[in-house]
Enzyme design. Structure first.
Site, PDB file in Angstrom:
ATOM      1  N   CYS A 199      52.260  45.736  39.233  1.00  0.00           N
ATOM      2  CA  CYS A 199      52.655  46.894  39.329  1.00  0.00           C
ATOM      3  C   CYS A 199      53.689  47.236  39.974  1.00  0.00           C
ATOM      4  O   CYS A 199      54.823  47.482  39.434  1.00  0.00           O
ATOM      5  CB  CYS A 199      51.099  47.257  40.345  1.00  0.00           C
ATOM      6  SG  CYS A 199      51.017  49.252  40.293  1.00  0.00           S
ATOM      7  N   GLU A 209      45.639  45.228  37.257  1.00  0.00           N
ATOM      8  CA  GLU A 209      45.691  44.582  38.570  1.00  0.00           C
ATOM      9  C   GLU A 209      44.404  44.523  39.185  1.00  0.00           C
ATOM     10  O   GLU A 209      43.612  45.286  39.141  1.00  0.00           O
ATOM     11  CB  GLU A 209      46.639  45.309  39.317  1.00  0.00           C
ATOM     12  CG  GLU A 209      46.723  44.823  40.837  1.00  0.00           C
ATOM     13  CD  GLU A 209      48.015  46.050  41.664  1.00  0.00           C
ATOM     14  OE1 GLU A 209      48.423  45.691  42.550  1.00  0.00           O
ATOM     15  OE2 GLU A 209      48.331  47.137  41.029  1.00  0.00           O
ATOM     16  N   LYS A 263      52.114  38.870  43.753  1.00  0.00           N
ATOM     17  CA  LYS A 263      52.812  40.215  43.516  1.00  0.00           C
ATOM     18  C   LYS A 263      54.071  39.906  44.765  1.00  0.00           C
ATOM     19  O   LYS A 263      53.743  39.352  45.745  1.00  0.00           O
ATOM     20  CB  LYS A 263      51.891  41.117  44.255  1.00  0.00           C
ATOM     21  CG  LYS A 263      52.552  42.710  43.699  1.00  0.00           C
ATOM     22  CD  LYS A 263      51.285  43.620  44.149  1.00  0.00           C
ATOM     23  CE  LYS A 263      52.025  45.194  43.877  1.00  0.00           C
ATOM     24  NZ  LYS A 263      50.804  46.145  44.140  1.00  0.00           N
TER      25      LYS A 263
END
Length: 666
Positions: A172, A46, A115
């Site tokens: 994540c 990330e 994300k």
């Protein structure tokens, strides 16, 4: 892709926080390494262009411009590269800042994935900088010098040469939430999930992360590539370890341990065919997919053709996979895990028989005890089942039935084993009965053909069945899964019983289960029981239907006649569990077995030996189905079973032609 494999990797590059030029160079170095190793999908952590721990620097225009410039540099430098890369970077759009994954292929930015879930609890403070992306739709945006780039979470990247290869991404925190984007991706066709992550390290978090990634790949029947930020991130408030994982359908195939410094890449060859077959087999996956199918997904196409395993036969056998192909797929390699598995299987076997004993109110059982592995395991399991039911073990009658091929060694072991387990031993010599029967049907006793052998086996079964009736008992079957697969049992002979406790136990596993009992006996200071089990384990596998040699030793060795059981169990597992083709199974067998000695022999596996027994396996497997179509009850205790009432329903007259043809071409 050859044999359905896709070579994937996760990278943990060197990093300097906020130094985009340094980070870009390190990313390019790893991409070059990946190209040289024929990697087709490569995932970076990330925000790998900037570093995850930039804090308020994410609000600096210069950092954002430099990050976008890095993406352009990576594209320019990879025009001759065939690796599909997922690189993390921050991107400003419409007055909001998104934490994104840039997919780059052959010099082009092909997609940007934002994300979905932004953590803002504990040590995480991402909402100070980043915005969660909540839309299901895909937009087309202009970014820097790039035009009309797909932007959104509902994006699949598909290999134009193999529609089974579909790649999607989440970032994540997305995997830590109850309903992860990856679940939606998988239900819409994704077989590979990339996760660009920057998960910090605290005590015991690695164990939890390992379980999470493994289970996510299992329930979604996919490959999961989890690339985690390394120890070069800032330690102002957190510590990062680079703990990265590649998992496939619940199994971890590659892992970078926390704080490991020696490796920047973890690599695994993902078996996409296996995943696709498993989804087809697990029909509830398709049911869920139909309910969750979304029209918002956009599919992009790339060519991930890989010549790692060329069509040239010698290369197919000799190119090495970045994947472990277990020699004994039914048996865990790890000794501690093997002990746990053995105990579990034995308890399942015993409980299955105990239920049958309780249901029919049986107070006795009859076992034909030969002194071989299978009948030994059957007796030990039966004794355990009697203990569960509160029935005295003396109600187990072990009948040893010596005939023309019985050796002193197996006879004595059978007698000792019955005594040491507390069962009753009864000896019935069947020579005269068999000779009388031979006289009745005109069989020459000196002609050691199939009638000579099967006449003995059927005589033994006749005695067992009638003795069980006489004592109001149940005949316990001793035959195992490997024998059923090969048809290495006499129809209406040892093929028949009233309950088959070993029916889903392959021969390679039988050996380890008996070993477990031997170890247990030693721990309980039952040395005599341990010693007889050790000698049984050391005895060649044989039906003992042909007279012994001049020295009184076993002359008829099963594995010399039908082939090594460890090889047949390897074939059986991949045929039944995943439905692989003969060529793929041959390739896998060569990967696992070439140059190794066959268990308990001096035979060294060669391509010729593997091919010979592969052909024999298919020939016997198809021709002997009629025996499995009417096999007795016996509980399933593993993932592979041949019961016609459960896992395997095959016509008895199906032809093996196309399988044999391909096997002969290997």
């Amino acid at each position: 892709m050859k044999y359905g494999y896709l070579r994937c990797a996760c990278a943990v590059p060197e990093l300097k926080v906020a130094d985009t030029e340094f980070n870009t160079q390190k990313i390019l170095e790893i991409i070059e390494e990946a190209q040289n190793k024929n990697i087709r999908v490569l995932v970076f952590p990330e925000l790998s262009v900037t570093g995850y721990t930039c804090g308020d620097l994410f609000l600096q225009t210069k950092l954002l411009e430099s990050a976008l410039n890095s993406i352009e540099k990576i594209c320019d430098a990879t025009r001759e590269t065939d690796v599909l890369c997922a690189v993390g970077f921050p991107m400003r759009k419409d007055g909001a800042l998104y934490n994104c994954a840039a997919f780059i292929y052959q010099g082009s930015l092909i997609a940007v994935i934002p994300k979905s879930y932004i953590p803002n609890y504990g040590e995480f403070y991402e909402k100070r900088w980043f915005t969660a992306y909540e839309s299901d739709s895909v937009e087309y945006i202009d970014i820097g010098s790039f035009e009309s780039i797909p932007f959104g979470t509902s994006i699949l990247i598909q290999d134009e040469n193999d529609s089974r290869i579909k790649i999607a991404a989440e970032i994540c925190e997305d995997v830590w939430v109850p309903l992860s984007p990856s679940t939606k991706h998988a239900l819409n066709g994704a077989t590979v999930i990339a996760n660009l992550s920057a998960g910090n390290e605290v005590a015991m978090k690695a164990e939890y992360r390992r379980s999470l990634v493994s289970m996510q790949s299992a329930k979604n029947i996919c490959a999961y590539l989890y690339a985690n930020a390394g120890h070069d991130e800032s330690t102002t408030d957190m510590i990062f370890s680079g703990h990265s994982i590649i998992a496939s359908n619940g199994s971890i195939s590659a892992e970078r341990a926390p704080f490991e410094n020696d490796s920047t890449l973890i690599i695994s060859d993902i078996d996409i065919e296996k995943l696709d077959n498993e989804r087809c087999r697990t029909v509830t996956f398709a049911d869920a997919a139909r309910k969750e199918k979304s029209s918002s997904y956009v599919t992009l196409f790339v060519s991930l053709e890989d010549n790692t395993f060329s069509s040239d036969s010698s290369r197919m056998k000799n190119d090495r996979l970045y994947a472990v192909i277990p020699l004994h797929p039914f048996v865990p390699e790890n000794q501690a895990e093997r002990k746990i598995r053995s105990r579990s299987i034995i308890e399942l076997q015993a409980e299955g028989l105990a239920k049958r004993l309780r249901h029919i109110n049986a107070k006795s059982a009859v076992i034909g005890l030969s002194g071989g592995l299978d009948s030994t395991l059957a007796l030990l399991v039966t004794a355990r089942a009697f203990d569960k039911c509160g029935i005295e073990r003396k109600n187990i009658t072990c009948i040893t039935m010596p005939c023309f091929g019985t050796t002193d060694r197996t006879y004595k072991n059978a007698c000792t084993l019955a005594e040491k387990t507390g069962a009753e031993l009864k000896e019935i010599d069947i020579k005269d009965s068999v000779l009388l029967h031979f006289d009745q049907i005109g069989q020459d006793k000196n002609k050691h053909d199939v009638t000579y052998e099967n006449g003995q086996a059927r005589m033994r079964t006749l005695i067992l069945m009638n003795y069980a009736n006489k004592t109001n008992g149940i005949v316990i079957g001793t035959g195992d899964l490997s024998e059923l697969a090969l048809g290495w049992c006499t129809y209406n002979g040892d093929h028949m019983s009233m309950y088959g406790v070993n029916s889903s136990i392959p021969k390679t596993l039988v050996r380890y289960l008996v070993s477990w009992f031997a170890e247990e006996a030693e721990e309980k200071h039952q040395q005599d029981l341990h010693d007889v089990l050790a000698d049984i384990l050391d005895t060649p596998v044989s039906p003992e239907l042909i007279p012994p040699d001049a020295d009184g030793k076993i002359s008829q060795k099963t594995e010399e006649l039908v082939g090594p059981y460890e090889l047949h169990d390897f074939f059986l597992y991949h045929v039944l569990r995943y439905g692989f083709s003969p060529k793929k199974i041959f390739f896998l067998a060569c990967q696992s077995l070439l140059g190794k000695k066959a268990e308990g022999t001096d035979i060294v596996y060669s391509e010729e030996i593997i091919k010979k027994w592969l052909i024999n396996f298919y020939r016997r497997f198809f021709s002997q189905q009629f025996k499995r179509s009417c096999m007795p009850d016996g509980a399933k205790v593993g993932t592979v079973n041949l019961s016609p009432r459960g896992d395997w329903r095959m016509p008895s007259d199906a032809m093996a032609t196309i399988w044999l043809k391909e096997a002969e071409e290997c």
